[in-house]
Design an enzyme around this catalytic site. Structure first.
Site, PDB file in Angstrom:
ATOM      1  N   ILE A 152       0.838  -1.196   0.000  1.00  0.00           N
ATOM      2  CA  ILE A 152       0.000   0.000   0.000  1.00  0.00           C
ATOM      3  C   ILE A 152       0.879   1.256   0.000  1.00  0.00           C
ATOM      4  O   ILE A 152       0.508   2.291  -0.551  1.00  0.00           O
ATOM      5  CB  ILE A 152      -0.990  -0.004   1.194  1.00  0.00           C
ATOM      6  CG1 ILE A 152      -2.103   1.037   0.985  1.00  0.00           C
ATOM      7  CG2 ILE A 152      -0.280   0.261   2.511  1.00  0.00           C
ATOM      8  CD1 ILE A 152      -3.087   0.701  -0.087  1.00  0.00           C
ATOM      9  N   TYR A 153       2.077   1.166   0.597  1.00  0.00           N
ATOM     10  CA  TYR A 153       3.016   2.299   0.536  1.00  0.00           C
ATOM     11  C   TYR A 153       3.327   2.634  -0.921  1.00  0.00           C
ATOM     12  O   TYR A 153       3.194   3.787  -1.355  1.00  0.00           O
ATOM     13  CB  TYR A 153       4.299   1.948   1.288  1.00  0.00           C
ATOM     14  CG  TYR A 153       5.447   2.887   0.994  1.00  0.00           C
ATOM     15  CD1 TYR A 153       5.395   4.220   1.388  1.00  0.00           C
ATOM     16  CD2 TYR A 153       6.584   2.444   0.316  1.00  0.00           C
ATOM     17  CE1 TYR A 153       6.443   5.094   1.112  1.00  0.00           C
ATOM     18  CE2 TYR A 153       7.634   3.303   0.039  1.00  0.00           C
ATOM     19  CZ  TYR A 153       7.549   4.625   0.435  1.00  0.00           C
ATOM     20  OH  TYR A 153       8.588   5.481   0.152  1.00  0.00           O
ATOM     21  N   ALA A 154       3.738   1.636  -1.689  1.00  0.00           N
ATOM     22  CA  ALA A 154       4.065   1.868  -3.101  1.00  0.00           C
ATOM     23  C   ALA A 154       2.842   2.333  -3.880  1.00  0.00           C
ATOM     24  O   ALA A 154       2.935   3.209  -4.749  1.00  0.00           O
ATOM     25  CB  ALA A 154       4.638   0.597  -3.712  1.00  0.00           C
TER      26      ALA A 154
END
Length: 337
Positions: A152-154
């Site tokens: 989810i960060y990316a």
């Protein structure tokens, strides 16, 4: 004197960039939420050092606090915005995904709205090499398709790239997104491998080496990275004329003053060799705890930084052993170890 707003100015990269800009005669206003994702005293110390310059001022508030952010921007009226503030860390995004949506997506939207309102000369925003996700063709080039994010960060960082493109197209805001590759160096983040490894080795604790050390990273020394950002500030993208041919390898959008640029060392380093270099710098052998690959991690990253060099004449080139030695010297001095 040009005015630059740096979000995330108490962070690792934001501190180094702000210090460089101050040395070069810019007026800098920092904005940082001082979240407790890691040791806040480290962030406070970075800000204290920046405050030694009469050309630095700062606001402590969250990007999602629209009233506080807008009041600061309207008062400072920046010429340039460098947006580095984000909820960082691949692994933490597995535990607290909502924090990434709020900080990285909502926070970035607030920054873009401020850039539109003030018609800034150039909006520069941080992305990450993690957007390349499951891509296997290396080195990673900015013109490669990047649609297979693994965390989810990316995914939030890829979302901000898309949002940035739309605002550049709609409002003619010159926008540069830069994709960072495994940044390290003095004043680094305690959640990063180098910091954790040095701390553990000096304390006599074992280190966790993922994928049995069979991983590769393009380690980028922080001072090289911020030099790249500084030079990109002076290189705002220009919307191409209709029918204008974009040079091969240039990520310039055909419909917006928008470009994506990798900032990396263009050199793959094996994790085991990285650990060897840390042991040499510290003077102590590590007890290695070999582990399987972590969920969401990728086996390798490697930047094609030729576009950065074409645009600015600059290419990061600090040897990883030299960079590690500088970090270890800082760590020992800062913690008295």
């Amino acid at each position: 004197m040009k005015k630059v707003l740096v979000t995330g100015s108490a962070g690792f990269i934001g501190y180094h960039l702000s210090a460089l800009l101050l040395r070069e005669g810019f007026r800098v206003h920092g904005f940082d939420g001082m979240t407790d994702y890691y040791d806040v005293s480290l962030k406070q110390r970075r800000h204290q050092m920046l405050m030694q310059s009469p050309n630095f001022s700062a606001t402590e508030a969250m990007l999602e606090d629209l009233a506080a952010f807008d009041a600061m921007v309207d008062e400072f009226a920046p010429d340039i915005i460098v947006h580095l503030a984000a909820q960082a860390g691949v692994r933490y995004s597995l535990e607290q995904p909502r924090a990434y949506i709020e900080a990285n997506v909502v926070g970035t939207f607030n920054v873009m709205e401020a850039a539109r309102r003030h018609e800034v000369d150039h909006l520069l925003m941080a992305s990450t090499s993690s957007v390349y996700g499951a891509n296997t063709k290396m080195p990673y080039a900015e013109t490669d398709k990047a649609d297979t994010q693994l965390t989810i960060y990316a995914a939030t960082k890829k979302a901000t790239e898309a949002m940035g493109h739309s605002y550049a197209h709609l409002w003619n805001i010159p926008t540069t997104m830069f994709r960072f590759f495994t940044v390290y160096g003095p004043w680094g983040r305690p959640d990063m491998a180098l910091y954790k490894f040095v701390d553990a080795i000096l304390e006599g604790r074992p280190i966790d080496v993922y994928n049995h050390g069979d991983m590769f990273r393009d380690f980028t020394y922080v001072e090289d990275l911020v030099r790249g950002i500084r030079l990109l500030i002076d290189t705002p993208p220009v919307r191409p004329a209709e029918g204008e041919e974009i040079p091969e390898g240039d990520s310039l959008s055909p419909v917006a003053p928008y470009r994506v640029v990798n900032i990396g060392n263009s050199d793959k380093v094996r994790l085991l060799d990285f650990v060897d270099a840390i042991e040499d710098a510290v003077g102590v052998k590590a007890t290695r705890n070999y582990m399987e690959m972590q969920k969401g991690d990728v086996p390798a990253t490697w930047a094609d930084a030729s576009l950065l060099q074409r645009l600015t004449g600059y290419r990061p080139q600090t040897d990883v052993r030299d960079g590690i030695a500088k970090f270890v010297a800082w760590f020992r001095d800062y913690y008295g170890k």
